[in-house]
Write a protein that holds these residues in place. Sequence first.
Motif, PDB file in Angstrom:
ATOM      1  N   LEU A  11       0.774  -1.191  -0.128  1.00 33.12           N
ATOM      2  CA  LEU A  11       0.039  -0.162   0.041  1.00 33.12           C
ATOM      3  C   LEU A  11       0.841   1.042  -0.029  1.00 33.12           C
ATOM      4  N   GLU A  12       1.986   1.132   0.827  1.00 33.18           N
ATOM      5  CA  GLU A  12       2.746   2.341   1.054  1.00 33.18           C
ATOM      6  C   GLU A  12       3.219   2.626  -0.462  1.00 33.18           C
ATOM      7  N   ALA A  13       3.800   1.378  -1.117  1.00 36.43           N
ATOM      8  CA  ALA A  13       4.456   1.632  -2.466  1.00 36.43           C
ATOM      9  C   ALA A  13       3.435   2.409  -3.477  1.00 36.43           C
ATOM     10  N   MET A  14       2.071   2.126  -3.241  1.00 37.37           N
ATOM     11  CA  MET A  14       1.255   2.858  -4.043  1.00 37.37           C
ATOM     12  C   MET A  14       0.777   4.230  -3.472  1.00 37.37           C
ATOM     13  N   GLY A  15       1.628   4.711  -2.499  1.00 39.00           N
ATOM     14  CA  GLY A  15       1.572   6.062  -2.223  1.00 39.00           C
ATOM     15  C   GLY A  15       0.491   6.217  -1.340  1.00 39.00           C
ATOM     16  N   LYS A  16      -0.033   5.134  -0.500  1.00 41.17           N
ATOM     17  CA  LYS A  16      -1.168   5.457   0.631  1.00 41.17           C
ATOM     18  C   LYS A  16      -0.678   5.493   1.664  1.00 41.17           C
ATOM     19  N   SER A  17      -1.200   6.277   2.728  1.00 39.59           N
ATOM     20  CA  SER A  17      -0.677   6.238   4.054  1.00 39.59           C
ATOM     21  C   SER A  17      -1.483   5.282   4.740  1.00 39.59           C
ATOM     22  N   VAL A  18      -0.808   4.527   5.819  1.00 42.70           N
ATOM     23  CA  VAL A  18      -1.356   3.183   6.413  1.00 42.70           C
ATOM     24  C   VAL A  18      -1.193   3.416   7.918  1.00 42.70           C
ATOM     25  N   HIS A  19      -2.309   3.227   8.595  1.00 43.26           N
ATOM     26  CA  HIS A  19      -2.247   3.118  10.172  1.00 43.26           C
ATOM     27  C   HIS A  19      -2.215   1.324  10.230  1.00 43.26           C
ATOM     28  N   ALA A  20      -1.303   1.111  11.273  1.00 43.57           N
ATOM     29  CA  ALA A  20      -1.217  -0.283  11.608  1.00 43.57           C
ATOM     30  C   ALA A  20      -1.201  -0.679  13.126  1.00 43.57           C
ATOM     31  N   TYR A  21      -1.964  -1.660  13.482  1.00 36.97           N
ATOM     32  CA  TYR A  21      -2.124  -1.945  14.758  1.00 36.97           C
ATOM     33  C   TYR A  21      -1.596  -3.628  14.819  1.00 36.97           C
ATOM     34  N   THR A  22      -0.754  -3.882  15.802  1.00 32.81           N
ATOM     35  CA  THR A  22      -0.223  -5.255  15.906  1.00 32.81           C
ATOM     36  C   THR A  22       0.044  -5.399  17.557  1.00 32.81           C
ATOM     37  N   SER A  23       0.254  -6.613  17.610  1.00 33.99           N
ATOM     38  CA  SER A  23       0.419  -7.172  19.108  1.00 33.99           C
ATOM     39  C   SER A  23       1.252  -8.659  18.858  1.00 33.99           C
ATOM     40  N   PRO A  24       1.915  -9.008  20.066  1.00 37.75           N
ATOM     41  CA  PRO A  24       2.287  -8.175  21.074  1.00 37.75           C
ATOM     42  C   PRO A  24       3.547  -7.245  20.539  1.00 37.75           C
ATOM     43  N   HIS A  25       3.977  -6.449  21.426  1.00 35.80           N
ATOM     44  CA  HIS A  25       5.132  -5.543  20.979  1.00 35.80           C
ATOM     45  C   HIS A  25       6.287  -6.398  21.268  1.00 35.80           C
TER      46      HIS A  25
END
Length: 424
Positions: free
Chosen positions: A64-78
């Motif tokens: 998505l970022e390569a398409m120029g899109k800005s992206v939020h991301a939520y992952t776990s655990p850290h």
Amino acid sequence: MAQASDEILARLMGLHPKIIDLTLDRLEQLLAALDHPETRIPPAIHLAGTNGKGSTQAMIRAGLEAMGKSVHAYTSPHLARFHERIRLAGALISEPALSALLDECEAANGGANITFFEITTAAAFLAFSRTSADYTLLEVGLGGRLDATNVIDKPALSVLTPISIDHTQFLGETLPEIAGEKAGIIKRGVPVIVGPQEDAALEVIEARAARLGAPVFAFGQQWNVFEERGRLIYQDENGLLDLPLPNLPGPHQIMNAGAAIAALRTLGADEAACEAAVTRAQWPARMQRLRNGPLVDLAGTAELWLDGGHNPAGGDAVAATLARMPARPTHLICGMLNTKDVTGYMRPLVDKAASLYAVEIPGEPNTLPASETEAAARKAGFGTTACAADVATAIAAITAQDPAARILICGSLYLAGQVLKENG
């Protein structure tokens, strides 16, 4: 002066007597008090599954970022810092932003009973609702149906990575039961990308999708992916892509890449974005070669690797990766949680490693004692095993015997996080 996020996080840990207690009621009350931020986040791509969620999400984000899109991301655990869980329009959340959000959520919750994961998920939704982006990538914490991320009514896309037996105390004893929990993220009319599944899991997924009129794009049916002559070949009804192999190591990443590409193509991505997905993804502690830091210095001429896989499917993936690496004596340093199928994880690794050193996971209340990890290794079939006080001691013992070894630290994401901290 604002409190440090670590202090607030420590306090939030005490708001619920159990670490995990699956229900959406507490979170829905808090989200109502916060004026429902989950309804104002950018279009969500919701991922569930037992293995491969993080890697697949990292590849989708790279595409998505390569398409120029800005992206939020939520992952776990850290791994090393909580901030890794919340990525705002591409960048990890800042300390001032995180502590302010946690403060706000704590105040809105008013001391009510809530789990750590629920209140921190609310903070993530609040962050995502206030920063503009094109997409939000949401990784399920545990299960799916009753996971805190599953308050999203209508994601843009659902993704189900391979499902296997894990977390049986929460999700059920059988594969169909577990698949039913994971398939709980499928929403009416929302396309669902399905990675490779055993038949028993696929039947459950397809039945739920059919009930909800959700179009299914499943591996082996609507799309396929395989390695051929050192390239990744992806095929769906829109044609064939001939791409480089994933930069994330291991044959299992071929399948994760396939699911990521299927998701990206559903969202209208071109070939360049799909290539970026497989060549630019970054996801630490998944067969990661450590190249500098105090532990690397201690290892000397030995190779030092890190992996956070922790269930039988994770063990299979690590074994398959080791089988394809250049021949070199391999020694494992393994620390596990007491909630895992330890012998099941180790069994595929027996003929891939010369020895296993068992350690405890520092600062982790659910760590398995090193003696029990060692006993499980012997039960799995390891001939040469030992206990070590910590990872550094184990590295020193291995390199004293075998200076040119390949050392893999493995068995738990929590151990991987401690290693990344210790190695700077």
